[in-house]
Design a protein around this motif. Structure first.
Motif, mmCIF file in Angstrom:
data_model
loop_
_atom_site.group_PDB
_atom_site.id
_atom_site.type_symbol
_atom_site.label_atom_id
_atom_site.label_comp_id
_atom_site.label_asym_id
_atom_site.label_seq_id
_atom_site.Cartn_x
_atom_site.Cartn_y
_atom_site.Cartn_z
ATOM 1 N N MET A 39 25.069 41.507 50.136
ATOM 2 C CA MET A 39 26.144 41.141 49.213
ATOM 3 C C MET A 39 26.314 42.228 48.168
ATOM 4 S SD MET A 39 26.307 37.080 48.742
ATOM 5 C CE MET A 39 27.636 37.231 47.622
ATOM 6 N N CYS A 43 29.482 44.194 47.261
ATOM 7 C CA CYS A 43 30.015 44.028 45.916
ATOM 8 C C CYS A 43 30.196 45.361 45.214
ATOM 9 C CB CYS A 43 29.106 43.141 45.081
ATOM 10 S SG CYS A 43 29.071 41.455 45.675
ATOM 11 N N LEU A 46 33.074 47.180 46.713
ATOM 12 C CA LEU A 46 34.371 46.576 46.431
ATOM 13 C C LEU A 46 34.724 46.656 44.964
ATOM 14 C CD1 LEU A 46 34.134 43.398 48.641
ATOM 15 C CD2 LEU A 46 35.469 45.438 49.049
ATOM 16 N N THR A 286 46.973 47.651 43.958
ATOM 17 C CA THR A 286 46.228 47.658 45.219
ATOM 18 C C THR A 286 45.617 49.022 45.517
ATOM 19 O OG1 THR A 286 48.279 48.112 46.405
ATOM 20 C CG2 THR A 286 47.569 45.830 46.310
ATOM 21 N N TYR A 289 41.824 49.161 45.360
ATOM 22 C CA TYR A 289 41.166 48.539 46.509
ATOM 23 C C TYR A 289 41.243 49.433 47.733
ATOM 24 C CZ TYR A 289 40.002 45.689 50.415
ATOM 25 O OH TYR A 289 39.407 45.251 51.568
ATOM 26 N N SER B 212 37.511 41.061 52.476
ATOM 27 C CA SER B 212 37.949 41.365 51.118
ATOM 28 C C SER B 212 39.435 41.689 51.102
ATOM 29 C CB SER B 212 37.142 42.532 50.561
ATOM 30 O OG SER B 212 37.249 43.648 51.410
ATOM 31 N N ALA B 213 39.930 42.284 52.182
ATOM 32 C CA ALA B 213 41.350 42.643 52.213
ATOM 33 C C ALA B 213 42.237 41.397 52.179
ATOM 34 C CB ALA B 213 41.660 43.481 53.448
ATOM 35 N N ALA B 216 42.591 40.926 48.761
ATOM 36 C CA ALA B 216 43.331 42.041 48.156
ATOM 37 C C ALA B 216 44.828 41.921 48.411
ATOM 38 C CB ALA B 216 42.809 43.364 48.696
ATOM 39 N N PRO B 235 39.408 40.636 45.875
ATOM 40 C CA PRO B 235 38.716 41.109 47.080
ATOM 41 C C PRO B 235 37.243 40.700 47.097
ATOM 42 C CG PRO B 235 39.963 42.899 46.070
ATOM 43 C CD PRO B 235 40.037 41.735 45.130
ATOM 44 N N LEU B 236 36.608 40.850 45.950
ATOM 45 C CA LEU B 236 35.197 40.506 45.836
ATOM 46 C C LEU B 236 34.992 38.997 46.012
ATOM 47 C CD1 LEU B 236 32.590 41.808 45.270
ATOM 48 C CD2 LEU B 236 33.014 41.639 42.828
ATOM 49 N N PHE B 239 35.402 38.110 49.659
ATOM 50 C CA PHE B 239 34.272 38.584 50.447
ATOM 51 C C PHE B 239 33.042 37.720 50.216
ATOM 52 C CE2 PHE B 239 30.344 41.097 50.473
ATOM 53 C CZ PHE B 239 30.282 41.382 51.830
ATOM 54 N N SER B 240 32.731 37.462 48.940
ATOM 55 C CA SER B 240 31.487 36.741 48.691
ATOM 56 C C SER B 240 31.580 35.293 49.154
ATOM 57 C CB SER B 240 31.100 36.829 47.212
ATOM 58 O OG SER B 240 32.168 36.413 46.402
ATOM 59 N N LEU B 294 30.473 34.898 39.997
ATOM 60 C CA LEU B 294 31.610 35.824 40.024
ATOM 61 C C LEU B 294 32.894 35.138 39.569
ATOM 62 C CD1 LEU B 294 30.967 37.753 43.354
ATOM 63 C CD2 LEU B 294 30.945 38.693 41.033
#
Ligand code: SF4
Ligand code: SF4
Lengths: 329, 418
Positions: A39, A43, A46, A286, A289, B212-213, B216, B235-236, B239-240, B294
Motif C-alpha cells: 500500500m 500510496c 500516487l 489530472t 496524476y 487509481s485511474a 483520477a 486516485p489514492l 486504490f486503497s 486517508l
C-alpha cells in the motif's frame, strides 16, 4: 522502520546498487508487512508527484474568435434557436420556435437542439424575466478534449471546439468532464450515435460569415468577434452602466477562460451558471496524476523485484527448483 | 448431438477416445442425459427465467439505441450499469493481483491453495467489466479505438482503457496454467508457469495504475462532484479501497468454494480456508484503517468539516461511519475472536460500502446541485434487468469453470510445479 527504508530506496536509487543491501534488510519482512509495503508503494507513487506536473500557462490563441452574450439585451424570441436549427440542418422541433410555452420547463441542449433559451426569474424586477441562451462555451482548454481517450475533440486556433464523429466510440467521458454539461449524445441512434454540440459554426466563420445565431439575433444580445475585443467591449459596458450589470464577465477566467463570454444584470448563480469552477484549466487537475504513471512503471519492478528476492531468501523451506523456474520469467 | 457423437464413436477407436475426453471435460464424466437432469435445479430455473426475461431488453439496446433502455442525458451520461459493472466491480476483481502478489512476490506460501481461485475471480470479473462496457459504449464495435486508431494520452480514460486491456491479458496468462492442465498440455504448462513472477509484477503495476485511474477520472469534475467526495486524493482513495475490496472478495470466494463446491475442493483447500480467511480478514481490517485515515485526511486537508452538517454531509457520514468504520470494527472483532462467520459478514458489509462509495461518486454526489437531481438518477427497470442478467451470467460462467478446471484442487500429476 522498513517502510521508510523502502521509500528511500525508491527515491534515491530505485534498483542497482541498493539492491543487495535492501534485499538483506527486507529479508526481515514479516508476512504482515506485505500489506503495508504494497500500500505504501502505491500510496507514495500516487501521492508524490501530484505537484510536479504543473505546465507553463497556456494563454489561448491570441487572435481567436469568440462570442459575447448580453443577458440584459436578450428578449427571449428564440430566433437564435431557429437559426441554429436551420444552419445545422437539424430535424424540426416538437414545439415551433414561436411557442413560448417551452419556457415553462427547464430545457437543456441535446442531440436535437444545440442551443436552447431558458427563462429565469428576475428578483430585481419580476416583470422582466431574464432569458439565458445555453450552448457550448468553447473553452480555451476544453475539458471534453482532455477527457476523450481517442482525441476526438480539437480546439481550433480560430476558437471553435470541434469534434470528429469518425473517431468516437461513445463512452461519454467528455460529457462527464465538461464543466457545463454540454455535449449531447445521440442516445436514440442504435448504429451511428454521436456527440452533438455547438461548434460555433466553424465552417461559416472560416468562410467569413457570422455564426447562425449571431446573424439572427434581432436584439443585439449576441456579438461575434475577436475574444480580446469582446473582453474590452464587455468591460466598457459594465463600466458605463454599473447599475445595470453585475461586475463579472463570465468566461473570462472560468476553467481557464472560454471563447464564449457573458455579461448579466443578475448574478450568474441565479441563472444556473456553475460558480464553483476553478480558474485554472481542468487539465491541470489530472496532469499530476498522469505524470505518476511512468513513475509507477519504472519504480515498481525494482521495488517488487527486491521484495521477491528478499522473501525468497527468507523462506528456506522452499525447494530450489521452483526458484529457478521463477527466475526464467 | 448425442446421436452424432455416438455415430462417430462407432466409426473408429480414436474418436471413441476423443468422445471420452470430450465428455469428461465438458460433462464432468456424466452422460448427456445425466448431465441434463443434473441441470434442473431451482437456481438454474431462476437463472434461465432472468436471462429469458432480459433478452428483449438487450435486443432493444442494440436495435433501438441506448435511449430505449437507459435514461442517459447530457447531465447524467452514465447510469447504474457503469457504476455497478465497472466502478464497483473492478475493485473486487483486484483479488487476483492481491492474492497472487502475496503468494508469489511476498513469499506467503500458505496462500497457495487460494491463488488460482482469486486469479479466476479477477480474470472473470474483468471479462465481465469489459462486457458491461460493450453494453454501455455507444459504438461498442469501436472498443479498440483508443488502443489502435487514435490516441488520447491526456485522458485518464485512455490510461484506464490501456491498463484494463493489458491487465485482462495478464490475468488470462496467469490463469493459463489451470487451462493447460485441464487440456493436459505439459510443455506449454511448464512455459506458462515459468513466466509467472514477471506476470505478477506486471499485474501489480497495471492494477495499481488502473484502480487509481478510476478515481483520477473524477479529478476532472471539481464543479460537478460534491466537494465532500471530490478530492485531489481520489486516485489514492480508489486504490486503497480496492485493496480491502479485493481481500474481502477473496474471503467470500473461498467461502463460496468450500460451501457450494465442496466436492471440487481438495483437502488442502478446505483445511487452509479458515486460516486464510483469518489472514485475509486481518489484511482487510488493516487496509480499512488506512483507507479510513486517508478519507479523514482528505476531509481535513480540503477543510470540508463545515459541510458535514448539511444533508449531503449526513449522507457522507452514513457512508464513512456506517459502511467503512462499521465493517472495519467488525473485521477487527472477527479477527480478534477468530470468528470466521463475523469475518465473512464483515467482508460482505465492506463490499456494500465499496458499492455505496462508487455509486455516490458516479451518481448521488454527481451534479448534485441540479434541479430535481435525486429524482433524475433513479435507474429505469430495463437498466436493472440488464444488471441482473449480467450477474446471473457471471455466476453461471464462474460455476461452469469451477466445476471443470482444477481451480480449488491440485491435479496430482501437476503437484509442486507452480
Ligand atoms: S463547454 Fe464543454 S463541450 Fe464546450 S468546449 Fe467547454 S468542455 Fe467542451
Ligand atoms: S464519447 Fe466520444 S468524443 Fe466523448 S470522450 Fe468518448 S470517445 Fe471521446
Amino acid at each position: 522502520m522498513i517502510k521508510i527504508k523502502i521509500k528511500k530506496n525508491r527515491s534515491e536509487d530505485p534498483g542497482g546498487g541498493a539492491a543487495q543491501d535492501a534485499a538483506g534488510r527486507s529479508a526481515r519482512l514479516s508476512r504482515r508487512s506485505f500489506l503495508s509495503i504494497s500500500m505504501l508503494a502505491g500510496c507514495t507513487a500516487l501521492g508524490l508527484p501530484a505537484r510536479a506536473g504543473a505546465a507553463p500557462e497556456f494563454e489561448g490563441w491570441p487572435k481567436s474568435y469568440g462570442m459575447l452574450t448580453d443577458f440584459t439585451a436578450c428578449v427571449g424570441c428564440r430566433s437564435c434557436e431557429r437559426a441554429c436549427n436551420e444552419v445545422n440542418r437539424m430535424p424540426a422541433p416538437e414545439k415551433p420556435f414561436d411557442d413560448a410555452s417551452v419556457f415553462n420547463e427547464r430545457r437543456w441542449p441535446n442531440a436535437k437542439a444545440l442551443t436552447v433559451v431558458n427563462r429565469y426569474e428576475n428578483p430585481g424586477d419580476p416583470s422582466r424575466p431574464v432569458y439565458r441562451k445555453i450552448q457550448c462555451n468553447h473553452c480555451l482548454e476544453p475539458a471534453c478534449a482532455t477527457a476523450c481517450p481517442i482525441h476526438a475533440y480539437t480546439k481550433t486556433p480560430e476558437g471553435p471546439v470541434i469534434y470528429n464523429e469518425k473517431l468516437c466510440f461513445g463512452c461519454r467521458y467528455c460529457v462527464i468532464g465538461c464543466p457545463f454539461n454540454i455535449p449531447g449524445y445521440d442516445y436514440e441512434s442504435a448504429l451511428q450515435p454521436k456527440i452533438m454540440k455547438c461548434i460555433l459554426c466553424y465552417g461559416r466563420i472560416k468562410k467569413g460569415q457570422l455564426p447562425g445565431c449571431a446573424e439572427a439575433c434581432p436584439a443585439g444580445a449576441l456579438t461575434f468577434g475577436k475574444r480580446a475585443d469582446l473582453l474590452k467591449l464587455a468591460r466598457k459596458r459594465i463600466a458605463e452602466h454599473p447599475d445595470k450589470y453585475v461586475s463579472h464577465i463570465y468566461g473570462e477566467h472560468e476553467v481557464g477562460g472560454t471563447s464564449w463570454l457573458y455579461i448579466s444584470g443578475v448574478p450568474f448563480e441565479q441563472l444556473g451558471f456553475p460558480t464553483n469552477l476553478p480558474k485554472k484549466p481542468l487539465i491541470e487537475l489530472t496532469k499530476g496524476y498522469l505524470s505518476t504513471v511512468p513513475v509507477i512503471f519504472t519504480t515498481f519492478p525494482a521495488i517488487f523485484g527486491l521484495i521477491y528476492a528478499a522473501t525468497r531468501k527468507g523462506d528456506p523451506t522452499e525447494p530450489e527448483r521452483q526458484h529457478k523456474e521463477g527466475n526464467n520469467g | 448431438m448425442d446421436n452424432g457423437i455416438q455415430y462417430t464413436a462407432q466409426s473408429s477407436a480414436s474418436s471413441a477416445e476423443f468422445r471420452n475426453w470430450f465428455m469428461d471435460k465438458l460433462f464432468m464424466g456424466m452422460s448427456v442425459s445425466e448431465y441434463a437432469r443434473s441441470l434442473a435445479t431451482p437456481f438454474n430455473l431462476a437463472a434461465v427465467a432472468i436471462l429469458v426475461a432480459s433478452a428483449p431488453v438487450f435486443i432493444m439496446r442494440y436495435t433501438r439505441g441506448l435511449a430505449s433502455v437507459m435514461d442517459a442525458t447530457s447531465e447524467y451520461p452514465w447510469g447504474l450499469l457503469l457504476s455497478w459493472g465497472i466502478f464497483a466491480g473492478e475493485p473486487l476483481f483486484a483479488a487476483g493481483f492481491v492474492v497472487a502478489a502475496a503468494y508469489y512476490l511476498f513469499g506467503m506460501k500458505s496462500y497457495r491453495p487460494l491463488v488460482r481461485l482469486a486469479v479466476l475471480g479477477g480474470m472473470l470479473g474483468y471479462a465481465f467489466a469489459a462486457s458491461y462496457l460493450l453494453i454501455d459504449l455507444g459504438r461498442p464495435w469501436r472498443i479498440y479505438y483508443p488502443m489502435l486508431v487514435n490516441l488520447g494520452p491526456s485522458s485518464v480514460l485512455f490510461i484506464v482503457a490501456w491498463h484494463v486491456a493489458l491487465y485482462c491479458t495478464v490475468q488470462l496468462l496467469e490463469f493459463s496454467p489451470a487451462i493447460l492442465e485441464w487440456l493436459g498440455s505439459r510443455r506449454l504448462h511448464r512455459w506458462a508457469v515459468s513466466t509467472t513472477v514477471a506476470l505478477i509484477i506486471g499485474g501489480v503495476i497495471l492494477s495499481t495504475v488502473h484502480q487509481s485511474a478510476l478515481g483520477a477520472m473524477y479529478l476532472l469534475t471539481p464543479g460537478k462532484l460534491h466537494p465532500l467526495w471530490y478530492s485531489s486524493h481520489l486516485p489514492l482513495l480508489f486504490f486503497s479501497s480496492a485493496v480491502y475490496a479485493a481481500m474481502s472478495f477473496a474471503i467470500l470466494l473461498a467461502f463460496v468454494a468450500v460451501r457450494y463446491f465442496r466436492d471440487k475442493c481438495d483437502a488442502k483447500f478446505i483445511s487452509s480456508t479458515p486460516s486464510l480467511t483469518l489472514s485475509l480478514g486481518k489484511g482487510a481490517a488493516l487496509s480499512m484503517y488506512v483507507y479510513f485515515a486517508l478519507k479523514v485526511l482528505a476531509l481535513a486537508q480540503d477543510d470540508r468539516w463545515g459541510l458535514l452538517t448539511t444533508p449531503y454531509g449526513y449522507w457522507y457520514l452514513v457512508e464513512l461511519l456506517g459502511f467503512v468504520a462499521m465493517p472495519m470494527v467488525l473485521f477487527t472483532a472477527g479477527v480478534k475472536s477468530q470468528s470466521l462467520k463475523l469475518i465473512r459478514f464483515s467482508a460482505l458489509f465492506a463490499l456494500f460500502g465499496i458499492l455505496l462509495n462508487r455509486v455516490n461518486v458516479n451518481l448521488i454526489a454527481f451534479n448534485w446541485h441540479l434541479p430535481g437531481h435525486l429524482h433524475r438518477i433513479i435507474p429505469p427497470g430495463t437498466e436493472i434487468m440488464m444488471i441482473m442478467a449480467m450477474v446471473t451470467l457471471h455466476i453461471l460462467v464462474f460455476r461452469w469453470i469451477l466445476n471443470r478446471f482444477p481451480v480449488t484442487r491440485e491435479l496430482p500429476e501437476y503437484e509442486g510445479t507452480h
